[in-house]
Design a protein around this motif. Structure first.
Motif, PDB file in Angstrom:
ATOM      1  N   LEU A  89       0.806  -1.215   0.000  1.00  0.00           N
ATOM      2  CA  LEU A  89       0.000   0.000   0.000  1.00  0.00           C
ATOM      3  C   LEU A  89       0.841   1.266   0.000  1.00  0.00           C
ATOM      4  O   LEU A  89       0.414   2.287  -0.544  1.00  0.00           O
ATOM      5  CB  LEU A  89      -0.948  -0.019   1.199  1.00  0.00           C
ATOM      6  CG  LEU A  89      -1.971  -1.161   1.168  1.00  0.00           C
ATOM      7  CD1 LEU A  89      -2.739  -1.231   2.487  1.00  0.00           C
ATOM      8  CD2 LEU A  89      -2.929  -1.010   0.008  1.00  0.00           C
ATOM      9  N   ASP A  90       2.029   1.250   0.587  1.00  0.00           N
ATOM     10  CA  ASP A  90       2.844   2.469   0.554  1.00  0.00           C
ATOM     11  C   ASP A  90       3.283   2.782  -0.870  1.00  0.00           C
ATOM     12  O   ASP A  90       3.326   3.944  -1.279  1.00  0.00           O
ATOM     13  CB  ASP A  90       4.043   2.356   1.498  1.00  0.00           C
ATOM     14  CG  ASP A  90       4.967   1.206   1.141  1.00  0.00           C
ATOM     15  OD1 ASP A  90       4.531   0.299   0.420  1.00  0.00           O
ATOM     16  OD2 ASP A  90       6.128   1.204   1.588  1.00  0.00           O
ATOM     17  N   LYS A  91       3.579   1.752  -1.655  1.00  0.00           N
ATOM     18  CA  LYS A  91       3.933   1.973  -3.054  1.00  0.00           C
ATOM     19  C   LYS A  91       2.720   2.380  -3.880  1.00  0.00           C
ATOM     20  O   LYS A  91       2.846   3.117  -4.865  1.00  0.00           O
ATOM     21  CB  LYS A  91       4.567   0.710  -3.645  1.00  0.00           C
ATOM     22  CG  LYS A  91       5.851   0.277  -2.962  1.00  0.00           C
ATOM     23  CD  LYS A  91       6.924   1.330  -3.083  1.00  0.00           C
ATOM     24  CE  LYS A  91       8.259   0.869  -2.530  1.00  0.00           C
ATOM     25  NZ  LYS A  91       8.222   0.619  -1.077  1.00  0.00           N
ATOM     26  N   VAL A  92       1.530   1.921  -3.481  1.00  0.00           N
ATOM     27  CA  VAL A  92       0.306   2.326  -4.164  1.00  0.00           C
ATOM     28  C   VAL A  92       0.071   3.825  -3.987  1.00  0.00           C
ATOM     29  O   VAL A  92      -0.297   4.532  -4.936  1.00  0.00           O
ATOM     30  CB  VAL A  92      -0.898   1.522  -3.626  1.00  0.00           C
ATOM     31  CG1 VAL A  92      -2.217   2.115  -4.119  1.00  0.00           C
ATOM     32  CG2 VAL A  92      -0.800   0.065  -4.063  1.00  0.00           C
ATOM     33  N   VAL A  93       0.295   4.329  -2.792  1.00  0.00           N
ATOM     34  CA  VAL A  93       0.152   5.770  -2.537  1.00  0.00           C
ATOM     35  C   VAL A  93       1.178   6.557  -3.348  1.00  0.00           C
ATOM     36  O   VAL A  93       0.877   7.630  -3.890  1.00  0.00           O
ATOM     37  CB  VAL A  93       0.293   6.063  -1.030  1.00  0.00           C
ATOM     38  CG1 VAL A  93       0.301   7.565  -0.767  1.00  0.00           C
ATOM     39  CG2 VAL A  93      -0.842   5.413  -0.256  1.00  0.00           C
ATOM     40  N   LEU A  94       2.399   6.039  -3.462  1.00  0.00           N
ATOM     41  CA  LEU A  94       3.410   6.678  -4.301  1.00  0.00           C
ATOM     42  C   LEU A  94       2.949   6.714  -5.756  1.00  0.00           C
ATOM     43  O   LEU A  94       3.121   7.721  -6.451  1.00  0.00           O
ATOM     44  CB  LEU A  94       4.739   5.932  -4.179  1.00  0.00           C
ATOM     45  CG  LEU A  94       5.844   6.365  -5.148  1.00  0.00           C
ATOM     46  CD1 LEU A  94       6.251   7.809  -4.898  1.00  0.00           C
ATOM     47  CD2 LEU A  94       7.059   5.436  -5.020  1.00  0.00           C
ATOM     48  N   SER A  95       2.343   5.633  -6.214  1.00  0.00           N
ATOM     49  CA  SER A  95       1.837   5.584  -7.587  1.00  0.00           C
ATOM     50  C   SER A  95       0.771   6.657  -7.812  1.00  0.00           C
ATOM     51  O   SER A  95       0.730   7.280  -8.877  1.00  0.00           O
ATOM     52  CB  SER A  95       1.262   4.205  -7.880  1.00  0.00           C
ATOM     53  OG  SER A  95       0.684   4.153  -9.168  1.00  0.00           O
ATOM     54  N   TYR A  96      -0.075   6.878  -6.806  1.00  0.00           N
ATOM     55  CA  TYR A  96      -1.094   7.924  -6.935  1.00  0.00           C
ATOM     56  C   TYR A  96      -0.450   9.294  -7.107  1.00  0.00           C
ATOM     57  O   TYR A  96      -0.882  10.100  -7.951  1.00  0.00           O
ATOM     58  CB  TYR A  96      -2.011   7.924  -5.710  1.00  0.00           C
ATOM     59  CG  TYR A  96      -2.937   9.119  -5.663  1.00  0.00           C
ATOM     60  CD1 TYR A  96      -4.042   9.191  -6.504  1.00  0.00           C
ATOM     61  CD2 TYR A  96      -2.690  10.184  -4.798  1.00  0.00           C
ATOM     62  CE1 TYR A  96      -4.891  10.282  -6.486  1.00  0.00           C
ATOM     63  CE2 TYR A  96      -3.535  11.274  -4.766  1.00  0.00           C
ATOM     64  CZ  TYR A  96      -4.629  11.328  -5.609  1.00  0.00           C
ATOM     65  OH  TYR A  96      -5.466  12.420  -5.596  1.00  0.00           O
ATOM     66  N   ASP A  97       0.583   9.579  -6.341  1.00  0.00           N
ATOM     67  CA  ASP A  97       1.262  10.870  -6.473  1.00  0.00           C
ATOM     68  C   ASP A  97       1.861  11.036  -7.863  1.00  0.00           C
ATOM     69  O   ASP A  97       1.734  12.096  -8.482  1.00  0.00           O
ATOM     70  CB  ASP A  97       2.362  10.987  -5.416  1.00  0.00           C
ATOM     71  CG  ASP A  97       3.309  12.141  -5.700  1.00  0.00           C
ATOM     72  OD1 ASP A  97       2.833  13.288  -5.760  1.00  0.00           O
ATOM     73  OD2 ASP A  97       4.516  11.881  -5.881  1.00  0.00           O
TER      74      ASP A  97
END
Length: 357
Positions: free
Chosen positions: A221-229
């Motif tokens: 999930l931390d990488k998913v949030v990075l992907s959103y940015d």
């Protein structure tokens, strides 16, 4: 902050009540969400891939295979270095214990394992994190635009350029990643149970196991949030990351339900992989010196487990990361953001406030 249940809405004072989201709420909202005003969507970017199945994820993984191979190469290199280091540590301890004094042998072994292990782990985590961030940048471009940049850059060059342009310094990105994980852990700890989320009979009897799996899902999930940015763009990545965390909380039930099953499947595939690798590990054991072959079974299992860990981290885990990235982007498409979640996360963890500084 008292524990919250996302499964049944609850009735205690201060618990979240059902909040009606506008477009996108059929997937993203759930009973127990905080009620508050909804703003318009905080983002506007194209989305070409919406199917989060394993087939689609495998296709994207093959398109970005250089990153998977790079991760595997790093893991194998560190594994070999770790084996050499262990030989030096144990060999030095035996020599000191035999020729000097046993206490010096124990001190050498303990000191080298603690200090060397910490350095080894820190360098490995840092290296893999940067490879993963570049991989996420490339995957995000493929999911949203179907191509990588203007087609003239290689994958590694593009991933590094995008990540550095967004965050300036590697240390900033590494620190933000730690803050994101801290917010996610705080949010997950505030949940009562996952038992009501999954319809299979007897699920409440293994809530402890599910909560353990939930912790494992955080690494995706931390990488998913990075992907959103990266998909959203703009000149304020910290605000984007905060909004990404808010969007995750708004869609926690479908995202975590998906992630739980993905982590279970990942564990099953990892066990099967380890069993399959027993054969090549046995072949490697045969080539080793006679002194090592005396412990053939133990050595074979160790080699198989070591290979399985590297293959799992290089190929299996990125496969499920891609599934989660697509799931997240598809859920929040055109979805308004609930401003009440900002206040909730602000009160839940000071790490959420630190992200915006």
């Amino acid at each position: 902050m008292s524990d919250m249940s996302l499964g049944n809405g609850g009735g205690r004072p201060g618990e979240w009540r059902a909040a009606g989201q506008s477009q996108g709420s059929s997937q993203g909202s759930f009973q127990g969400a905080p009620q508050g005003s909804s703003q318009g969507p905080s983002h506007s970017y194209p989305l070409l891939v919406r199917d989060h199945g394993l087939g689609t994820a495998l296709k994207l993984l093959l398109e970005t295979l250089p990153y998977a191979l790079a991760r595997w190469g790093v893991l194998l290199g560190f594994a070999a270095a770790c084996a050499v280091f262990a030989i030096v540590a144990v060999g030095g301890a035996v020599w000191l214990g035999t020729h000097v004094a046993s206490v010096f042998g124990y001190c050498w072994l303990l000191g080298t394992l603690l200090l060397g292990g910490w350095i080894w782990g820190a360098v490995l985590r840092y290296t893999l994190h940067m490879i993963a961030c570049g991989h996420v940048a490339v995957l995000t471009e493929l999911i949203t635009h179907g191509r990588i940049g203007n087609g003239t850059e290689g994958q590694f060059a593009y991933g590094r350029r995008i990540v550095m342009e967004r965050f300036g310094e590697v240390a900033v990105l590494f620190g933000l990643n730690a803050l994101i994980r801290g917010v996610l852990r705080a949010f997950h700890n505030a949940l009562d149970t996952l038992g009501d989320w999954l319809p299979a009979p007897g699920m409440k009897a293994i809530v402890g196991l599910l909560n353990t799996i939930l912790s494992a899902a955080t690494r995706y999930l931390d990488k998913v949030v990075l992907s959103y940015d990266l998909a959203r763009g703009g000149d304020d990545p910290r605000r984007n990351i905060q909004d990404g965390l808010v969007y995750y909380c708004q869609n926690a039930k479908p995202i975590l339900t998906t992630s739980v099953w993905m982590v279970i499947v990942e564990r099953i595939l990892s066990i099967l992989l380890c069993l399959l690798l027993l054969v090549p590990a046995g072949v490697v054991t045969v080539w080793l010196p006679d002194a090592v072959r005396e412990y053939g079974a133990i050595v074979t299992v160790f080699i198989a487990a070591l290979l399985a860990v590297t293959v799992r981290a290089a190929f299996i885990q990125p496969l499920f990361l891609i599934c989660m990235m697509i799931r997240f982007h598809a859920l929040i498409e055109h979805q308004p953001i609930n401003s009440t979640w900002v206040g909730y996360l602000d009160g839940l963890s000071d790490k959420f406030r630190q992200i915006g500084r």
